[in-house]
Design a protein around this motif. Structure first.
Motif, PDB file in Angstrom:
ATOM      1  N   GLY A 282       0.689  -1.162  -0.041  1.00  0.00           N
ATOM      2  CA  GLY A 282      -0.013  -0.110   0.073  1.00  0.00           C
ATOM      3  C   GLY A 282       0.705   1.273   0.050  1.00  0.00           C
ATOM      4  O   GLY A 282       0.272   2.374   0.162  1.00  0.00           O
ATOM      5  N   THR A 283       2.259   1.228  -0.204  1.00  0.00           N
ATOM      6  CA  THR A 283       2.962   2.408  -0.076  1.00  0.00           C
ATOM      7  C   THR A 283       2.562   3.220  -1.470  1.00  0.00           C
ATOM      8  O   THR A 283       2.483   2.573  -2.300  1.00  0.00           O
ATOM      9  N   ASP A 284       2.483   4.433  -1.147  1.00  0.00           N
ATOM     10  CA  ASP A 284       2.033   5.261  -2.748  1.00  0.00           C
ATOM     11  C   ASP A 284       3.313   5.237  -3.541  1.00  0.00           C
ATOM     12  O   ASP A 284       4.448   5.499  -2.955  1.00  0.00           O
ATOM     13  N   ILE A 285       3.027   5.500  -4.598  1.00  0.00           N
ATOM     14  CA  ILE A 285       4.145   5.676  -5.964  1.00  0.00           C
ATOM     15  C   ILE A 285       5.059   6.788  -5.335  1.00  0.00           C
ATOM     16  O   ILE A 285       6.499   6.719  -5.870  1.00  0.00           O
ATOM     17  N   ARG A 286       4.537   7.849  -5.036  1.00  0.00           N
ATOM     18  CA  ARG A 286       5.630   8.895  -4.923  1.00  0.00           C
ATOM     19  C   ARG A 286       6.505   8.893  -3.577  1.00  0.00           C
ATOM     20  O   ARG A 286       7.922   9.147  -3.790  1.00  0.00           O
ATOM     21  N   THR A 287       6.159   8.123  -2.650  1.00  0.00           N
ATOM     22  CA  THR A 287       6.887   7.876  -1.605  1.00  0.00           C
ATOM     23  C   THR A 287       8.065   6.962  -1.684  1.00  0.00           C
ATOM     24  O   THR A 287       9.235   7.045  -1.573  1.00  0.00           O
ATOM     25  N   LEU A 288       7.418   5.853  -2.519  1.00  0.00           N
ATOM     26  CA  LEU A 288       8.593   4.737  -3.058  1.00  0.00           C
ATOM     27  C   LEU A 288       9.430   5.483  -3.886  1.00  0.00           C
ATOM     28  O   LEU A 288      10.664   5.023  -4.004  1.00  0.00           O
ATOM     29  N   GLN A 289       9.019   6.163  -4.903  1.00  0.00           N
ATOM     30  CA  GLN A 289       9.981   7.116  -5.759  1.00  0.00           C
ATOM     31  C   GLN A 289      11.059   7.864  -4.994  1.00  0.00           C
ATOM     32  O   GLN A 289      12.172   7.625  -5.243  1.00  0.00           O
ATOM     33  N   GLU A 290      10.684   8.326  -3.855  1.00  0.00           N
ATOM     34  CA  GLU A 290      11.841   9.059  -2.929  1.00  0.00           C
ATOM     35  C   GLU A 290      12.819   8.065  -2.256  1.00  0.00           C
ATOM     36  O   GLU A 290      13.876   8.360  -2.363  1.00  0.00           O
ATOM     37  N   LEU A 291      12.238   6.911  -1.806  1.00  0.00           N
ATOM     38  CA  LEU A 291      12.949   5.937  -1.041  1.00  0.00           C
ATOM     39  C   LEU A 291      14.047   5.459  -2.071  1.00  0.00           C
ATOM     40  O   LEU A 291      15.111   5.066  -1.731  1.00  0.00           O
ATOM     41  N   LEU A 292      13.436   5.078  -3.401  1.00  0.00           N
ATOM     42  CA  LEU A 292      14.291   4.507  -4.394  1.00  0.00           C
ATOM     43  C   LEU A 292      15.465   5.669  -4.976  1.00  0.00           C
ATOM     44  O   LEU A 292      16.173   5.266  -5.689  1.00  0.00           O
ATOM     45  N   GLY A 293      14.970   6.876  -4.768  1.00  0.00           N
ATOM     46  CA  GLY A 293      15.944   7.800  -5.491  1.00  0.00           C
ATOM     47  C   GLY A 293      15.682   7.953  -7.268  1.00  0.00           C
ATOM     48  O   GLY A 293      16.761   8.328  -7.875  1.00  0.00           O
ATOM     49  N   HIS A 294      14.660   7.749  -7.410  1.00  0.00           N
ATOM     50  CA  HIS A 294      14.437   7.858  -8.911  1.00  0.00           C
ATOM     51  C   HIS A 294      13.841   9.299  -9.519  1.00  0.00           C
ATOM     52  O   HIS A 294      13.396   9.898  -8.486  1.00  0.00           O
ATOM     53  N   LYS A 295      14.682   9.696 -10.334  1.00  0.00           N
ATOM     54  CA  LYS A 295      14.451  11.270 -10.838  1.00  0.00           C
ATOM     55  C   LYS A 295      12.821  11.081 -11.475  1.00  0.00           C
ATOM     56  O   LYS A 295      12.408  12.169 -11.322  1.00  0.00           O
ATOM     57  N   ASP A 296      12.698  10.060 -12.183  1.00  0.00           N
ATOM     58  CA  ASP A 296      11.400  10.344 -12.805  1.00  0.00           C
ATOM     59  C   ASP A 296      10.300   9.189 -12.220  1.00  0.00           C
ATOM     60  O   ASP A 296      10.636   8.022 -12.044  1.00  0.00           O
ATOM     61  N   VAL A 297       9.228   9.647 -11.901  1.00  0.00           N
ATOM     62  CA  VAL A 297       7.975   8.397 -11.232  1.00  0.00           C
ATOM     63  C   VAL A 297       7.939   7.324 -12.430  1.00  0.00           C
ATOM     64  O   VAL A 297       7.614   6.268 -11.810  1.00  0.00           O
ATOM     65  N   ALA A 298       8.041   7.512 -13.631  1.00  0.00           N
ATOM     66  CA  ALA A 298       8.018   6.632 -14.688  1.00  0.00           C
ATOM     67  C   ALA A 298       8.651   5.482 -14.569  1.00  0.00           C
ATOM     68  O   ALA A 298       8.457   4.256 -14.965  1.00  0.00           O
ATOM     69  N   THR A 299      10.032   5.778 -13.813  1.00  0.00           N
ATOM     70  CA  THR A 299      10.991   4.654 -13.766  1.00  0.00           C
ATOM     71  C   THR A 299      10.412   3.913 -12.463  1.00  0.00           C
ATOM     72  O   THR A 299      10.330   2.403 -12.442  1.00  0.00           O
ATOM     73  N   THR A 300       9.634   4.449 -11.470  1.00  0.00           N
ATOM     74  CA  THR A 300       9.161   3.650 -10.242  1.00  0.00           C
ATOM     75  C   THR A 300       8.046   2.828 -10.660  1.00  0.00           C
ATOM     76  O   THR A 300       7.728   1.792 -10.259  1.00  0.00           O
ATOM     77  N   GLN A 301       7.343   3.213 -11.666  1.00  0.00           N
ATOM     78  CA  GLN A 301       5.991   2.571 -12.063  1.00  0.00           C
ATOM     79  C   GLN A 301       6.069   1.349 -12.743  1.00  0.00           C
ATOM     80  O   GLN A 301       5.110   0.558 -12.930  1.00  0.00           O
ATOM     81  N   ILE A 302       7.423   0.987 -13.185  1.00  0.00           N
ATOM     82  CA  ILE A 302       7.618  -0.357 -13.841  1.00  0.00           C
ATOM     83  C   ILE A 302       7.268  -1.331 -12.883  1.00  0.00           C
ATOM     84  O   ILE A 302       6.843  -2.543 -13.223  1.00  0.00           O
ATOM     85  N   TYR A 303       7.268  -0.951 -11.414  1.00  0.00           N
ATOM     86  CA  TYR A 303       7.223  -2.008 -10.488  1.00  0.00           C
ATOM     87  C   TYR A 303       5.516  -2.313 -10.374  1.00  0.00           C
ATOM     88  O   TYR A 303       5.198  -3.569  -9.733  1.00  0.00           O
ATOM     89  N   THR A 304       4.737  -1.512 -10.955  1.00  0.00           N
ATOM     90  CA  THR A 304       3.428  -1.694 -10.777  1.00  0.00           C
ATOM     91  C   THR A 304       3.230  -2.946 -11.872  1.00  0.00           C
ATOM     92  O   THR A 304       2.081  -3.732 -11.424  1.00  0.00           O
ATOM     93  N   HIS A 305       3.935  -3.220 -12.696  1.00  0.00           N
ATOM     94  CA  HIS A 305       3.656  -4.340 -13.699  1.00  0.00           C
ATOM     95  C   HIS A 305       3.890  -5.927 -12.957  1.00  0.00           C
ATOM     96  O   HIS A 305       3.732  -6.817 -13.719  1.00  0.00           O
ATOM     97  N   VAL A 306       4.675  -5.832 -11.859  1.00  0.00           N
ATOM     98  CA  VAL A 306       5.123  -6.962 -11.268  1.00  0.00           C
ATOM     99  C   VAL A 306       4.497  -7.345  -9.872  1.00  0.00           C
ATOM    100  O   VAL A 306       5.012  -8.113  -8.977  1.00  0.00           O
TER     101      VAL A 306
END
Length: 322
Positions: A282-306
């Motif tokens: 249930g972690t929101d995508i923006r929080t995850l983006q910050e934790l991972l250090g991704h510049k673009d949230v589109a990079t983080t969104q790849i994980y929604t596919h798995v």
């Protein structure tokens, strides 16, 4: 090399730039031979936009290299010609670009993570669990210093991560006691190194010039140091370095085989698993983006596919048939 070092490029960047510059020069020399160009020394200041365009296009069409490799080669060639030889090129942006095909990451289930960790022990198990529990890249894990692991605040600070950016990520509470014991063990190594007069650990050049003795300070020591001293490839100084990436990668591969996992497991799979499991929780995508250090949230969104339940929990029709 001098231009790279005065520009304070990282060692891995220096290695990559030297590799691609070397390949470009060898390609130019080979082409001269096949086209029966008059003999003589290769003049890099005579390189044209068409030469660079042809080399990069060949990477995409004949060699089928990845988009990231082609981009790295481009940066290395531009650096070589412009910074080293003072040769400014015109526009060659119409080269054939390598296809960018996003790959679905390999992810372990929580049970598979436990199986992998059970096949490890000691420091390597602690490293694997921390990499998974904090979502670190491999070199971020290996590059941790004592001061970056804040056990009191339950935070882990990643210094100069990808894109040379700092960030703060979570520190698993379940690892606190073992991390504390590991840090106490490190102090014994530190005390012995100081007693024997060993050189301090490597520091970024600017910091080392400003604080020449900082490498001998406790807070700057590697959190996962090598047991043996190694020769610094830049300075030639024999000092204690962090555990080598190849060593840890091999350990993870061996543990995956021992655990009989049916997936190709590398250290980076642990970071993929961290991201996917947080999304599933249930972690929101923006929080995850910050934790991972991704510049673009589109990079983080790849994980929604798995995620375990992709497609908002859609069930296969086979499960409801009959």
């Amino acid at each position: 090399m001098q231009h790279l070092r005065t520009g304070h490029y990282r060692w891995r960047t220096e290695q990559a730039y030297r590799h691609w510059a070397g390949r470009f020069v060898r390609w130019l020399e080979e082409r001269r031979r096949t086209r029966t160009v008059p003999s003589g020394a290769l003049d890099l200041q005579a390189v044209t936009e068409a030469d660079v365009k042809e080399f990069l296009s060949e990477m995409a069409t004949r060699q089928r290299t990845s988009a990231s490799s082609q981009k790295q080669a481009l940066n290395a060639i531009v650096f070589l010609l412009r910074e080293v030889y003072g040769h400014e090129l015109g526009d060659f942006s119409d080269f054939t670009r390598a296809a960018h095909n996003p790959r679905i990451p390999v992810v372990l289930s929580r049970a598979e993570c436990r199986q992998l960790f059970a096949a490890l022990d000691g420091t390597t198990r602690l490293m694997a669990e921390l990499m998974y529990g904090s979502g670190l890249r491999l070199m971020e894990l290996l590059g941790l210093r004592v001061k970056d692991v804040d056990l009191d605040r339950q935070q882990l600070v990643v210094r100069a991560g990808k894109g040379d950016k700092d960030r703060v990520t979570v520190l698993p509470e379940s690892l606190s006691e073992r991390l504390r014991l590991h840090r106490d063990w490190l102090h014994g190594i530190f005390d012995e190194d100081r007693r024997t007069g060993a050189p301090g650990v490597w520091l970024p050049e600017g910091l080392e010039r400003k604080y020449p003795k900082a490498g001998e300070s406790w807070e700057w020591q590697w959190f996962f140091p090598s047991r043996q001293f190694m020769t610094d490839p830049r300075s030639g100084v024999k000092r204690r370095h962090h555990i080598l990436d190849a060593t840890f990668q091999q350990t993870i591969r061996q543990a995956a085989r021992k655990a009989q996992l049916n997936k190709r497991v590398t250290p980076h799979v642990l970071r993929h698993s961290f991201a996917t499991h947080l999304l599933e929780s249930g972690t929101d995508i923006r929080t995850l983006q910050e934790l991972l250090g991704h510049k673009d949230v589109a990079t983080t969104q790849i994980y929604t596919h798995v995620m375990k339940k992709p497609g908002l929990g859609v069930r296969s029709p086979l499960d409801t048939a009959g």
